[in-house]
Design a protein around this motif. Structure first.
Motif, PDB file in Angstrom:
ATOM      1  N   PHE A 249       0.810  -1.222   0.000  1.00  0.00           N
ATOM      2  CA  PHE A 249       0.000   0.000   0.000  1.00  0.00           C
ATOM      3  C   PHE A 249       0.841   1.268   0.000  1.00  0.00           C
ATOM      4  N   ARG A 252       2.044   2.153  -3.466  1.00  0.00           N
ATOM      5  CA  ARG A 252       0.986   2.787  -4.269  1.00  0.00           C
ATOM      6  C   ARG A 252       0.791   4.241  -3.854  1.00  0.00           C
ATOM      7  N   LEU A 274      -7.511   4.643  -7.723  1.00  0.00           N
ATOM      8  CA  LEU A 274      -7.036   4.415  -6.356  1.00  0.00           C
ATOM      9  C   LEU A 274      -7.939   5.068  -5.306  1.00  0.00           C
ATOM     10  N   ASP A 277      -9.247   2.437  -3.311  1.00  0.00           N
ATOM     11  CA  ASP A 277      -8.269   1.556  -2.681  1.00  0.00           C
ATOM     12  C   ASP A 277      -8.692   1.204  -1.255  1.00  0.00           C
ATOM     13  N   ARG A 283      -5.783   6.368  -0.714  1.00  0.00           N
ATOM     14  CA  ARG A 283      -6.866   7.244  -1.176  1.00  0.00           C
ATOM     15  C   ARG A 283      -6.504   8.716  -0.957  1.00  0.00           C
TER      16      ARG A 283
END
Length: 334
Positions: A249, A252, A274, A277, A283
């Motif tokens: 995470f 990302r 996203l 997400d 987010r």
């Protein structure tokens, strides 16, 4: 019953002990303050071009061990000239004077200084290692760069603290950091990339970050995303596209911010996805990135207003609202 005389005697003894302790504390503080005043006086005198050759050794030690300055270096050089052998002996012993001797020898330009610092770091306690890092960090020289990099690789001193000392040097040691970015230890690769952020506009650094985007370590891939974001360069969208879909995470999250930082508009829809997400951090990063992407980020967010995921819809509304508050053209928000 305890006799009254015994009680009075014990009370008197405790009182005398308290007075002695108070006197010691106050005396230590007064000596400390006096040394600071004298160091400042000597620093001002040296700044005006004063000569240290007629100073006593005590005065030289006080000045040489003060805040790093050209005056302190002048005092250290004179002290090395007068007491070099003694300082060398002290620098090899595990005693309270070891750090002082190492500092004076290094500031005084002794040719043995960095070898002694290296030896002290290898066999010293944690406080000695911290002193070695601080002393080395004062010096702007290739030998200091090399020793700090060795300490970073060893990991015996907190790497975050060593990296802090290396940060101002990063642009001048890019080749060495690039070598470390391929080290076997993922922590070393991570810190090498983090330091390379300050030279992210270097084409070699950008290539290293692209290569690191497929590293086996999630922390290294996250660092690669941060370097790519700092590069401000085109031609890295393919690497960021993969990082936006990473299994980790925080990778990302950093990738989403990097897209916004380099204004990679072709990736706007990938960032908008996203908003759904599972990670709050991802987010939040996606929302920031969409706003940085401007008009295309707004359009991508608007496509998520009807998403089946409630978190995605709420996040998309926040992005659209942010554009409205920033007086973006109203026709873009419907």
């Amino acid at each position: 019953m305890i006799p009254t005389a015994v009680i009075l005697g014990a009370t008197l003894a405790l009182f005398v002990l308290w007075l002695a302790l108070a006197a010691w504390v106050i005396g230590s503080r007064l000596r400390h303050d006096a040394n600071i005043r004298l160091r400042r006086r000597d620093a001002r005198w040296l700044a005006r071009g004063g000569d240290v050759r007629d100073w006593s050794r005590r005065r030289l030690r006080r000045a040489a061990d003060g805040a790093h300055s050209e005056g302190a270096a002048d005092a250290a050089r004179e002290l090395v000239r007068r007491s070099g052998p003694r300082l060398l002996r002290q620098a090899k012993r595990s005693s309270q004077r070891r750090a002082h001797a190492l500092r004076v020898l290094t500031r005084g330009g002794s040719r043995q200084a960095f070898d002694l610092l290296r030896d002290a770091y290898e066999d010293g306690a944690s406080e000695v290692r911290a002193a070695v890092v601080a002393i080395t960090a004062e010096q702007i020289a290739p030998a200091a760069d090399d020793l700090l990099l060795e300490i970073l690789v060893s990991g015996d001193h907190p790497r975050s603290r060593t990296a802090t000392e290396l940060t101002p040097r990063a642009r001048g040691i890019v080749p060495k950091l690039l070598t470390l970015s391929a080290d076997d230890d993922p922590e070393v690769r991570y810190w090498a990339l983090m330091l390379l952020r300050d030279a992210a506009d270097d084409e070699r650094v950008k290539r290293a970050a692209v290569e690191a985007s497929i590293d086996s370590s999630g922390t290294v891939r996250a660092a690669a995303a941060r370097v790519l974001g700092a590069s401000g360069a085109a031609g890295v969208e393919h690497a960021l596209h993969s990082l936006l879909a990473d299994d980790v995470f925080f990778v990302r999250s950093h990738a989403a911010r990097a897209v916004g930082e380099i204004r990679a508009q072709p990736l706007a829809d990938d960032v908008a996805a996203l908003l759904a997400d599972t990670s709050w951090w991802v987010r939040a990063a996606a929302k920031e990135s969409l706003f940085m992407l401007g008009e295309c980020g707004l359009h991508a967010a608007m496509q998520m207003l009807d998403n089946a995921d409630g978190f995605a819809r709420d996040s998309a509304r926040e992005v659209v609202s942010s554009f409205r508050r920033e007086t973006r053209p109203l026709e873009l928000v419907g």
